[in-house]
Motif scaffolding. Structure first.
Motif, mmCIF file in Angstrom:
data_model
loop_
_atom_site.group_PDB
_atom_site.id
_atom_site.type_symbol
_atom_site.label_atom_id
_atom_site.label_comp_id
_atom_site.label_asym_id
_atom_site.label_seq_id
_atom_site.Cartn_x
_atom_site.Cartn_y
_atom_site.Cartn_z
ATOM 1 N N ALA A 93 0.848 -1.202 0.000
ATOM 2 C CA ALA A 93 0.000 0.000 0.000
ATOM 3 C C ALA A 93 0.880 1.248 0.000
ATOM 4 O O ALA A 93 0.671 2.167 -0.802
ATOM 5 N N LEU A 94 1.877 1.268 0.871
ATOM 6 C CA LEU A 94 2.759 2.448 0.938
ATOM 7 C C LEU A 94 3.449 2.696 -0.402
ATOM 8 O O LEU A 94 3.583 3.837 -0.837
ATOM 9 N N LEU A 95 3.863 1.617 -1.048
ATOM 10 C CA LEU A 95 4.556 1.760 -2.340
ATOM 11 C C LEU A 95 3.609 2.255 -3.438
ATOM 12 O O LEU A 95 4.047 2.746 -4.465
ATOM 13 N N ASN A 96 2.293 2.107 -3.186
ATOM 14 C CA ASN A 96 1.298 2.565 -4.164
ATOM 15 C C ASN A 96 0.586 3.842 -3.719
ATOM 16 O O ASN A 96 -0.475 4.186 -4.252
ATOM 17 N N ASN A 97 1.146 4.514 -2.703
ATOM 18 C CA ASN A 97 0.549 5.756 -2.178
ATOM 19 C C ASN A 97 -0.871 5.578 -1.649
ATOM 20 O O ASN A 97 -1.682 6.492 -1.707
ATOM 21 N N VAL A 98 -1.169 4.388 -1.146
ATOM 22 C CA VAL A 98 -2.450 4.143 -0.465
ATOM 23 C C VAL A 98 -2.144 4.138 1.029
ATOM 24 O O VAL A 98 -1.185 3.496 1.469
ATOM 25 N N ARG A 99 -2.941 4.860 1.803
ATOM 26 C CA ARG A 99 -2.636 5.035 3.233
ATOM 27 C C ARG A 99 -3.183 3.857 4.050
ATOM 28 O O ARG A 99 -4.394 3.649 4.090
ATOM 29 N N PRO A 100 -2.312 3.115 4.721
ATOM 30 C CA PRO A 100 -2.797 1.961 5.481
ATOM 31 C C PRO A 100 -3.295 2.319 6.900
ATOM 32 O O PRO A 100 -2.661 3.113 7.600
ATOM 33 N N ILE A 106 4.145 9.486 3.436
ATOM 34 C CA ILE A 106 2.727 9.084 3.410
ATOM 35 C C ILE A 106 2.321 8.529 4.778
ATOM 36 O O ILE A 106 3.125 7.870 5.441
ATOM 37 N N GLY A 107 1.085 8.810 5.174
ATOM 38 C CA GLY A 107 0.614 8.413 6.502
ATOM 39 C C GLY A 107 0.248 6.947 6.604
ATOM 40 O O GLY A 107 -0.211 6.336 5.631
ATOM 41 N N VAL A 108 0.495 6.379 7.781
ATOM 42 C CA VAL A 108 0.035 5.024 8.099
ATOM 43 C C VAL A 108 -0.250 4.967 9.598
ATOM 44 O O VAL A 108 0.508 5.540 10.386
ATOM 45 N N ILE A 109 -1.351 4.334 9.966
ATOM 46 C CA ILE A 109 -1.640 4.140 11.392
ATOM 47 C C ILE A 109 -1.673 2.643 11.667
ATOM 48 O O ILE A 109 -2.387 1.889 10.998
ATOM 49 N N ILE A 110 -0.875 2.222 12.634
ATOM 50 C CA ILE A 110 -0.909 0.837 13.101
ATOM 51 C C ILE A 110 -1.420 0.901 14.536
ATOM 52 O O ILE A 110 -0.761 1.478 15.409
ATOM 53 N N ALA A 111 -2.612 0.364 14.745
ATOM 54 C CA ALA A 111 -3.229 0.489 16.074
ATOM 55 C C ALA A 111 -3.492 -0.906 16.640
ATOM 56 O O ALA A 111 -4.401 -1.602 16.172
ATOM 57 N N PRO A 112 -2.715 -1.336 17.633
ATOM 58 C CA PRO A 112 -2.930 -2.671 18.199
ATOM 59 C C PRO A 112 -4.319 -2.831 18.811
ATOM 60 O O PRO A 112 -4.803 -3.952 18.942
ATOM 61 N N ASN A 113 -4.948 -1.705 19.192
ATOM 62 C CA ASN A 113 -6.312 -1.813 19.707
ATOM 63 C C ASN A 113 -7.087 -0.551 19.338
ATOM 64 O O ASN A 113 -6.668 0.547 19.672
ATOM 65 N N PHE A 114 -8.218 -0.742 18.635
ATOM 66 C CA PHE A 114 -9.024 0.391 18.177
ATOM 67 C C PHE A 114 -10.087 0.791 19.207
ATOM 68 O O PHE A 114 -10.809 1.759 18.984
ATOM 69 N N ALA A 115 -10.247 0.038 20.291
ATOM 70 C CA ALA A 115 -11.314 0.351 21.255
ATOM 71 C C ALA A 115 -10.864 1.509 22.151
ATOM 72 O O ALA A 115 -9.786 1.457 22.751
ATOM 73 N N ILE A 116 -11.705 2.522 22.259
ATOM 74 C CA ILE A 116 -11.336 3.703 23.046
ATOM 75 C C ILE A 116 -11.101 3.288 24.505
ATOM 76 O O ILE A 116 -10.179 3.751 25.163
ATOM 77 N N GLY A 117 -11.926 2.374 25.002
ATOM 78 C CA GLY A 117 -11.756 1.918 26.389
ATOM 79 C C GLY A 117 -10.420 1.241 26.611
ATOM 80 O O GLY A 117 -9.801 1.395 27.673
ATOM 81 N N ALA A 118 -9.962 0.520 25.610
ATOM 82 C CA ALA A 118 -8.661 -0.164 25.743
ATOM 83 C C ALA A 118 -7.528 0.856 25.743
ATOM 84 O O ALA A 118 -6.535 0.703 26.470
ATOM 85 N N VAL A 119 -7.694 1.902 24.943
ATOM 86 C CA VAL A 119 -6.672 2.955 24.918
ATOM 87 C C VAL A 119 -6.602 3.628 26.294
ATOM 88 O O VAL A 119 -5.517 3.898 26.825
ATOM 89 N N LEU A 120 -7.784 3.858 26.896
ATOM 90 C CA LEU A 120 -7.796 4.461 28.242
ATOM 91 C C LEU A 120 -7.142 3.523 29.254
ATOM 92 O O LEU A 120 -6.380 3.955 30.114
ATOM 93 N N MET A 121 -7.435 2.223 29.125
ATOM 94 C CA MET A 121 -6.793 1.243 30.030
ATOM 95 C C MET A 121 -5.275 1.355 29.938
ATOM 96 O O MET A 121 -4.569 1.332 30.949
ATOM 97 N N MET A 122 -4.771 1.496 28.705
ATOM 98 C CA MET A 122 -3.313 1.583 28.521
ATOM 99 C C MET A 122 -2.778 2.885 29.120
ATOM 100 O O MET A 122 -1.750 2.894 29.781
ATOM 101 N N LYS A 123 -3.516 3.966 28.886
ATOM 102 C CA LYS A 123 -3.046 5.258 29.400
ATOM 103 C C LYS A 123 -3.105 5.304 30.933
ATOM 104 O O LYS A 123 -2.206 5.814 31.587
#
Ligand SMILES: NC(=O)C1=CN([C@@H]2O[C@H](COP(=O)(O)OP(=O)(O)OC[C@H]3O[C@@H](n4cnc5c(N)ncnc54)[C@H](OP(=O)(O)O)[C@@H]3O)[C@@H](O)[C@H]2O)C=CC1
Ligand SMILES: O=C(O)C1=N[C@H](C(=O)O)C[C@H](O)C1
Length: 269
Positions: free
Chosen positions: A92-99, A123-140
């Protein structure tokens, strides 16, 4: 918001992929233009069992280059397997598609390589091990607690179809805790395992225990111990819909990024 972010989803038959197909097709600001799979290639997704509700026919591709060329997506959502997800992200990155990558199990050298490639390609890319907002709060919250509690262990619990262990969330949690914690190997300095693996995985002295059972979806508790007290920070995803607001935020945000972001916490206010 105009219907203007063109999205391709890899892994559309999967547990997460199905939810993502639903989220994108219901979203006013996004348009599902194609999907990537290795089954049913050449068909349209609405011919595949379980996808009959789709409003228009979406073509299934196996070859990413052809898919990108024919359907011109802005964003790839990858929800596949570690090996496939890594390959898709690179292509995707090599094809300018944002992952936007939810797939977990990438090694740190793969993450470094993708970081460099994103920078090279601007080019932008987001790798998110967890998309749940509650899980992000747990980590923070765990990261905050680590400033006051140096003794910590993580227990993550998932369904038994999960391929990677420990979970991406547990690794990210330990990495965030590490930033605020005085380095320490958890447990007695002279402890010995009489059964290999008894003390779990070790990330800079932080122990991670992985449970895999049918009946579970995605759960984690972070235990902080101190003289006479125990602090438990726990998050439960009981439905995969819990991940979709995070996926949606990532798709919108990645359009304005030109580097790799690892972790949803880095793009939330
Ligand atoms: N970031 C987050 O918040 C979350 C991340 N995850 C992660 O997302 C990933 C997917 O999880 P989940 O949906 O539960 O897994 P599933 O096994 O249900 O789905 C994965 C899908 O990818 C398909 N697939 C495998 N190889 C390819 C390929 N080469 N091309 C296209 N599709 C392929 C599989 O097909 P087949 O089964 O036929 O092989 C399957 O349909 C995992 O890495 C998981 O850890 C999961 C939940 C939340
Ligand atoms: O495979 C899963 O199910 C999940 N995987 C992610 C991880 O590895 O952390 C996110 C969530 O825990 C569900």
């Amino acid at each position: 918001m105009p219907n203007n972010i063109k999205v391709v989803i890899a892994g559309p038959r999967g547990r997460m992929g199905r939810e993502a197909v639903k989220m994108v097709t219901d979203h006013d600001g996004m348009q599902l233009v194609s999907v990537i799979d290795y089954k049913n290639v050449g068909q349209s997704l609405d011919q595949v069992e379980g996808f009959g509700y789709l409003p228009e026919s979406i073509s299934i591709y196996n070859d990413l280059d052809i898919c990108f060329n024919e359907t011109s997506p802005d964003v790839l959502i990858d929800l596949t397997t570690p090996e496939t997800g890594y390959r898709h992200t690179k292509t995707a990155l090599l094809n300018n598609v944002r992952p936007v990558v939810g797939t977990t199990g990438f090694t740190s050298s793969q993450l470094d390589e993708l970081t460099n490639l994103a920078e090279e390609r601007n080019i932008g890319v987001i790798i998110a091990p967890n998309f749940a907002i509650g899980a992000v709060l747990m980590m923070k919250f765990s990261q905050m607690a680590a400033k006051y509690f140096e003794d910590v262990e993580i227990i993550e619990m998932h369904h038994d179809q999960k391929l990677d262990a420990p979970s991406g969330t547990a690794i990210k949690t330990a990495q965030m805790i590490r930033e605020n914690r005085t380095s320490k190997k958890q447990g007695h300095p002279a402890e010995e395992e009489t059964l290999e693996g008894a003390r779990g995985a070790d990330l800079d002295g932080i122990k991670i225990h992985s449970v895999r059972l049918p009946g579970l979806i995605a759960h984690q508790q972070v235990l902080f111990g101190s003289g006479g007290q125990l602090l438990t920070i726990r998050h439960d995803s009981n439905d995969r819909a819990s991940f979709m607001s995070g996926v949606s935020i990532c798709v919108e945000t990645v359009m304005n990024l030109n580097t790799l972001v690892y972790g949803l916490e880095n793009i939330l206010d």
